[in-house]
Enzyme design. Structure first.
Site, PDB file in Angstrom:
ATOM      1  N   HIS A 193       0.653  -1.197  -0.067  1.00  0.00           N
ATOM      2  CA  HIS A 193      -0.250   0.006  -0.496  1.00  0.00           C
ATOM      3  C   HIS A 193       1.233   1.787  -0.207  1.00  0.00           C
ATOM      4  CE1 HIS A 193      -2.945   2.767   0.780  1.00  0.00           C
ATOM      5  NE2 HIS A 193      -2.219   3.033   1.862  1.00  0.00           N
ATOM      6  N   PRO A 194       0.574   1.735  -0.641  1.00  0.00           N
ATOM      7  CA  PRO A 194      -0.618   2.735  -1.576  1.00  0.00           C
ATOM      8  C   PRO A 194      -0.127   1.953  -3.616  1.00  0.00           C
ATOM      9  CG  PRO A 194       0.633   4.372  -1.687  1.00  0.00           C
ATOM     10  CD  PRO A 194       1.342   3.327  -0.152  1.00  0.00           C
TER      11      PRO A 194
END
Ligand SMILES: Cc1cc2nc3c(=O)[nH]c(=O)nc-3n(C[C@H](O)[C@H](O)[C@H](O)COP(=O)(O)OP(=O)(O)OC[C@H]3O[C@@H](n4cnc5c(N)ncnc54)[C@H](O)[C@@H]3O)c2cc1C
Length: 417
Positions: free
Chosen positions: A394-395
């Site tokens: 992430h991200p």
């Protein structure tokens, strides 16, 4: 050239990100010079490899068959060369189609090669055709600062794609300020008294006279076989002029092969390269490689990109497969929100019996890269649940593949239909 167009686009949107810039102007001559340097770097690299390979001669000239084992080469010096070989590979590519538009031979027009050599910005670029070449150049020139009109005779752009994908592409181009006229055919072209190029069009009920400063013809490509004298070798072509081959890329004449755009099928650089791998495996390594069943991905380099691999939804339904369709708007993708690039969507087709991914269309930021993640899953025949439940950093855009398949399950699309 697309990279330059994207910089212009982001520069114009700079204030969305809290960045102040002045007015944005594109110098097309500089864009072209940058493009040329990139091309030359790749070309020189390839030429150097050929020049330093033992037992390999590169002859610059036009080749045509004399018989099934002999080609002549003209324009490679004062004498015509005659070359005999046990194996001959036809790799002559494709060239733009010239559509039957009355007057086309009397006005200056551009094709996908000559448009890349312009050094001054067209005031208003007219484009006939609505495939990837029209879309890519149309969006680029719009971003450089030209007014752009696309004339497409079909109901949708990108006729092979699913209609939701084609409609989203249309919406994106319209948002970018491109005038797209669908269901519209161009029948005539002339230079009017003001020195403009004027197309006569019909179909959509709009203005039948479309005027611009430049005209790009982007109505498809056709095989480069006209000068090959294939008949002398007995090599068969199909109804569109493509050289017919079997799954090992051999023509009907033993010892003569056809690779790349000159044969039927998807026309892409990576396909041409894989064709080479197939004949290399079979002829040099005594292998048994075939084009049957290979994945044929592609990316349309509009912005956002459209990455595509495998079956479309309409192809899967036409094959009467039991499928499930996963779809996620880019507006729900964290990374896309962070970067202010929320146009488009991710879409995947899943086999309801095996849970394997059959294909996808990723129309969004770095769509080609995200498509490739799913392509690797397809190559490994992974069930979609592995991607749905996989841990991705992430991200990243890839992490949203979790959500893509979770959304499919949550919407109750898990049942067969
Ligand atoms: C505007 C545009 C954008 C594209 N973008 C992409 C993309 O983003 N990604 C992608 O994968 N593909 C893209 N393509 C497609 C890609 O360029 C082709 O699929 C690829 O170049 C095909 O390779 P090839 O080896 O078959 O032939 P080519 O690369 O076309 O090479 C054929 C060569 O043969 C020569 N030749 C032809 N006839 C003769 C003859 N009689 N004697 C001697 N030489 C001859 C030609 O001069 C040419 O140099 C694009 C194409 C265009 C037009």
């Amino acid at each position: 050239m697309a990279a330059s167009a994207r910089v212009a686009y982001l520069a114009r949107r700079a204030s969305d990100y809290g960045v102040q810039t002045g007015s944005v102007k594109v110098n097309l001559a500089q864009v072209r010079d940058r493009k040329q340097k990139v091309v030359e770097r790749f070309r020189n690299g390839a030429e150097q490899v050929l020049e330093t390979t033992a037992n390999l001669d590169v002859i610059h000239g036009e080749a045509s068959f004399i018989d099934a084992g002999t080609v002549k080469v003209e324009g490679a010096g004062s004498e015509t060369l005659r070359l005999r070989a046990e194996k001959i590979f036809i790799n002559t590519g494709a060239k733009p189609v010239i559509p039957p538009i009355a007057g086309l031979n009397r006005v200056p027009s551009l094709d996908s090669t000559s448009i890349m050599e312009l050094d001054a910005l067209p005031k208003h670029l007219l484009i006939v055709g609505g495939g990837y070449i029209a879309i890519e150049f149309g969006q680029m020139f719009r971003r450089y600062g030209s007014q752009v009109t696309i004339i497409e005779r079909g109901e949708l752009l990108l006729a092979r794609e699913d209609s939701d994908v084609a409609e989203e592409v249309y919406k994106i181009l319209r948002e970018d300020g491109i005038d797209v006229r669908l269901k519209t055919s161009a029948s005539r072209v002339e230079a009017n008294e003001q020195g403009e190029i004027q197309l006569t069009v019909s179909g959509d009920g709009g203005d039948p006279a479309v005027k611009g400063s430049h005209l790009l013809i982007a109505t498809g490509r056709r095989p480069n076989a006209d000068h090959l004298n294939l008949g002398a070798a007995g090599v068969k072509i199909d109804e569109k002029g493509y050289v017919k081959v079997n799954e090992r890329l051999e023509t009907n004449v033993p010892g003569i092969y056809a690779i790349g755009d000159i044969k039927p099928g998807p026309a892409f650089t990576h396909i041409s390269y894989d064709d080479f791998r197939i004949v290399q495996t079979n002829l040099l390594q005594n292998g048994n490689a075939s084009i049957d069943g290979r994945l044929e991905p592609y990316t349309i380099f509009m912005d956002p990109q459209l990455g595509r691999v495998g079956l479309t939804e309409k192809e899967a339904r036409a094959q009467r497969r039991s499928i499930r369709v996963a779809k996620l708007p880019m507006a729900h993708v964290a990374k896309a929100i962070q970067f202010g690039e929320t146009r488009g969507f991710m879409k995947a087709i899943v086999d309801a019996d095996t849970n394997q991914v059959l294909g996808c269309a990723i129309l969004g930021m770095e769509g080609g890269e995200v498509m490739t993640v799913l392509q690797v899953a397809m190559m490994g025949k992974l069930p979609y649940t592995v991607i749905r439940d996989g841990i991705f950093a992430h991200p990243t855009l890839a992490e949203s593949l979790n959500n893509l398949f979770m959304a499919m399950d949550a919407q109750g699309l898990g049942e067969k239909k």
